[in-house]
Design a protein around this motif. Structure first.
Motif, PDB file in Angstrom:
ATOM      1  N   SER A   6      44.676  28.704  53.547  1.00  0.00           N
ATOM      2  CA  SER A   6      43.482  29.406  53.063  1.00  0.00           C
ATOM      3  C   SER A   6      43.276  30.706  53.828  1.00  0.00           C
ATOM      4  O   SER A   6      42.970  31.755  53.229  1.00  0.00           O
ATOM      5  N   ILE A   7      43.455  30.662  55.141  1.00  0.00           N
ATOM      6  CA  ILE A   7      43.320  31.878  55.958  1.00  0.00           C
ATOM      7  C   ILE A   7      44.383  32.898  55.576  1.00  0.00           C
ATOM      8  O   ILE A   7      44.091  34.092  55.418  1.00  0.00           O
ATOM      9  N   VAL A   8      45.622  32.428  55.397  1.00  0.00           N
ATOM     10  CA  VAL A   8      46.705  33.326  54.994  1.00  0.00           C
ATOM     11  C   VAL A   8      46.394  33.955  53.640  1.00  0.00           C
ATOM     12  O   VAL A   8      46.593  35.161  53.439  1.00  0.00           O
ATOM     13  N   ASN A   9      45.899  33.167  52.707  1.00  0.00           N
ATOM     14  CA  ASN A   9      45.553  33.703  51.384  1.00  0.00           C
ATOM     15  C   ASN A   9      44.446  34.744  51.462  1.00  0.00           C
ATOM     16  O   ASN A   9      44.473  35.750  50.754  1.00  0.00           O
ATOM     17  N   ILE A  10      43.466  34.522  52.332  1.00  0.00           N
ATOM     18  CA  ILE A  10      42.392  35.501  52.499  1.00  0.00           C
ATOM     19  C   ILE A  10      42.954  36.814  53.052  1.00  0.00           C
ATOM     20  O   ILE A  10      42.644  37.902  52.549  1.00  0.00           O
ATOM     21  N   PHE A  11      43.814  36.709  54.072  1.00  0.00           N
ATOM     22  CA  PHE A  11      44.415  37.924  54.634  1.00  0.00           C
ATOM     23  C   PHE A  11      45.322  38.625  53.624  1.00  0.00           C
ATOM     24  O   PHE A  11      45.353  39.855  53.561  1.00  0.00           O
ATOM     25  N   LEU A  12      46.057  37.858  52.828  1.00  0.00           N
ATOM     26  CA  LEU A  12      46.889  38.465  51.789  1.00  0.00           C
ATOM     27  C   LEU A  12      46.045  39.160  50.732  1.00  0.00           C
ATOM     28  O   LEU A  12      46.417  40.217  50.221  1.00  0.00           O
ATOM     29  N   PHE A  13      44.893  38.576  50.408  1.00  0.00           N
ATOM     30  CA  PHE A  13      43.992  39.207  49.453  1.00  0.00           C
ATOM     31  C   PHE A  13      43.468  40.534  50.013  1.00  0.00           C
ATOM     32  O   PHE A  13      43.428  41.549  49.302  1.00  0.00           O
ATOM     33  N   ILE A  14      43.092  40.539  51.284  1.00  0.00           N
ATOM     34  CA  ILE A  14      42.616  41.781  51.928  1.00  0.00           C
ATOM     35  C   ILE A  14      43.739  42.818  51.949  1.00  0.00           C
ATOM     36  O   ILE A  14      43.517  43.995  51.643  1.00  0.00           O
ATOM     37  N   LEU A  15      44.957  42.371  52.294  1.00  0.00           N
ATOM     38  CA  LEU A  15      46.107  43.282  52.293  1.00  0.00           C
ATOM     39  C   LEU A  15      46.346  43.848  50.900  1.00  0.00           C
ATOM     40  O   LEU A  15      46.602  45.052  50.740  1.00  0.00           O
ATOM     41  N   ALA A  16      46.252  43.000  49.874  1.00  0.00           N
ATOM     42  CA  ALA A  16      46.439  43.465  48.498  1.00  0.00           C
ATOM     43  C   ALA A  16      45.381  44.502  48.122  1.00  0.00           C
ATOM     44  O   ALA A  16      45.691  45.508  47.480  1.00  0.00           O
ATOM     45  N   LEU A  17      44.134  44.285  48.540  1.00  0.00           N
ATOM     46  CA  LEU A  17      43.076  45.275  48.260  1.00  0.00           C
ATOM     47  C   LEU A  17      43.366  46.604  48.946  1.00  0.00           C
ATOM     48  O   LEU A  17      43.169  47.678  48.355  1.00  0.00           O
ATOM     49  N   LEU A  18      43.835  46.547  50.191  1.00  0.00           N
ATOM     50  CA  LEU A  18      44.175  47.779  50.909  1.00  0.00           C
ATOM     51  C   LEU A  18      45.339  48.506  50.233  1.00  0.00           C
ATOM     52  O   LEU A  18      45.327  49.737  50.106  1.00  0.00           O
ATOM     53  N   ILE A  19      46.326  47.747  49.793  1.00  0.00           N
ATOM     54  CA  ILE A  19      47.470  48.361  49.104  1.00  0.00           C
ATOM     55  C   ILE A  19      47.027  48.986  47.794  1.00  0.00           C
ATOM     56  O   ILE A  19      47.451  50.094  47.440  1.00  0.00           O
ATOM     57  N   ILE A  20      46.155  48.315  47.064  1.00  0.00           N
ATOM     58  CA  ILE A  20      45.650  48.873  45.801  1.00  0.00           C
ATOM     59  C   ILE A  20      44.870  50.155  46.057  1.00  0.00           C
ATOM     60  O   ILE A  20      44.992  51.132  45.310  1.00  0.00           O
ATOM     61  N   ALA A  21      44.077  50.184  47.127  1.00  0.00           N
ATOM     62  CA  ALA A  21      43.340  51.411  47.464  1.00  0.00           C
ATOM     63  C   ALA A  21      44.316  52.540  47.795  1.00  0.00           C
ATOM     64  O   ALA A  21      44.123  53.686  47.365  1.00  0.00           O
ATOM     65  N   TYR A  22      45.362  52.223  48.523  1.00  0.00           N
ATOM     66  CA  TYR A  22      46.358  53.240  48.864  1.00  0.00           C
ATOM     67  C   TYR A  22      47.118  53.690  47.616  1.00  0.00           C
ATOM     68  O   TYR A  22      47.443  54.868  47.467  1.00  0.00           O
ATOM     69  N   MET A  23      47.367  52.752  46.690  1.00  0.00           N
ATOM     70  CA  MET A  23      48.016  53.112  45.426  1.00  0.00           C
ATOM     71  C   MET A  23      47.133  54.075  44.633  1.00  0.00           C
ATOM     72  O   MET A  23      47.635  55.040  44.050  1.00  0.00           O
ATOM     73  N   ALA A  24      45.835  53.812  44.618  1.00  0.00           N
ATOM     74  CA  ALA A  24      44.904  54.698  43.909  1.00  0.00           C
ATOM     75  C   ALA A  24      44.925  56.083  44.540  1.00  0.00           C
ATOM     76  O   ALA A  24      44.917  57.096  43.827  1.00  0.00           O
ATOM     77  N   ARG A  25      44.978  56.132  45.880  1.00  0.00           N
ATOM     78  CA  ARG A  25      45.040  57.421  46.570  1.00  0.00           C
ATOM     79  C   ARG A  25      46.317  58.170  46.205  1.00  0.00           C
ATOM     80  O   ARG A  25      46.285  59.382  45.950  1.00  0.00           O
ATOM     81  N   ASP A  26      47.449  57.452  46.140  1.00  0.00           N
ATOM     82  CA  ASP A  26      48.710  58.092  45.745  1.00  0.00           C
ATOM     83  C   ASP A  26      48.667  58.572  44.304  1.00  0.00           C
ATOM     84  O   ASP A  26      49.172  59.646  43.983  1.00  0.00           O
ATOM     85  N   LEU A  27      48.071  57.776  43.442  1.00  0.00           N
ATOM     86  CA  LEU A  27      47.975  58.155  42.037  1.00  0.00           C
ATOM     87  C   LEU A  27      47.113  59.408  41.867  1.00  0.00           C
ATOM     88  O   LEU A  27      47.467  60.320  41.110  1.00  0.00           O
ATOM     89  N   ILE A  28      46.007  59.467  42.590  1.00  0.00           N
ATOM     90  CA  ILE A  28      45.140  60.653  42.537  1.00  0.00           C
ATOM     91  C   ILE A  28      45.869  61.863  43.116  1.00  0.00           C
ATOM     92  O   ILE A  28      45.803  62.960  42.560  1.00  0.00           O
TER      93      ILE A  28
END
Length: 134
Positions: free
Chosen positions: A11-33
């Motif tokens: 459960s802890i690993v999944n929470i950290f992976l979810f946070i990592l995925a959100l950070l990656i998505i934010a960085y993807m949005a920055r690259d797209l912009i």
């Protein structure tokens, strides 16, 4: 007792992976912009290398998201074959960006060849294992 700890850790690993995925998505949005702004800039301010850098970076981040999803789907295990394929595609993308340095191109090509050999050996061992089971 062990199963309880295992569930908590997953459960802890999944929470950290979810946070990592959100950070990656934010960085993807920055690259797209950034890519969009560069494409819309006047012709004298943009280069093909800059645009391709943004696009390739976006797709590498996309692969990280796919790898996280695959990791969770496969019960917290990523097959080595999948990692080798991701490595090959990442190196091929790098070859698209860095094509003016001969030595680096040669090294990237050799590493792709080595990874293709590893992939071939993995398939051979899988085939041998399946034949031994029969």
């Amino acid at each position: 007792m062990f199963k309880t700890y295992e569930k908590v850790l997953y459960s802890i690993v999944n929470i950290f992976l979810f946070i990592l995925a959100l950070l990656i998505i934010a960085y993807m949005a920055r690259d797209l912009i950034g890519a969009f702004n560069l494409i819309m800039a006047p012709n004298d301010q943009r280069t093909l290398e800059d645009i391709s850098g943004y696009i390739l970076s976006f797709f590498m981040l996309f692969e990280f998201i796919v790898m996280i999803v695959k990791y969770i789907e496969d019960a917290h295990d990523i097959p080595i074959k999948y990692l080798v394929i991701i490595s090959i595609t990442a190196i091929l993308r790098q070859l698209l960006v860095v094509h003016n340095d001969g030595l680096q191109t040669l090294l990237l090509t050799i590493s792709t060849l080595i990874l293709a050999g590893v992939l071939y050996l993995l398939e051979l061992s899988k085939k041998k294992r399946n034949e031994d089971k029969k």
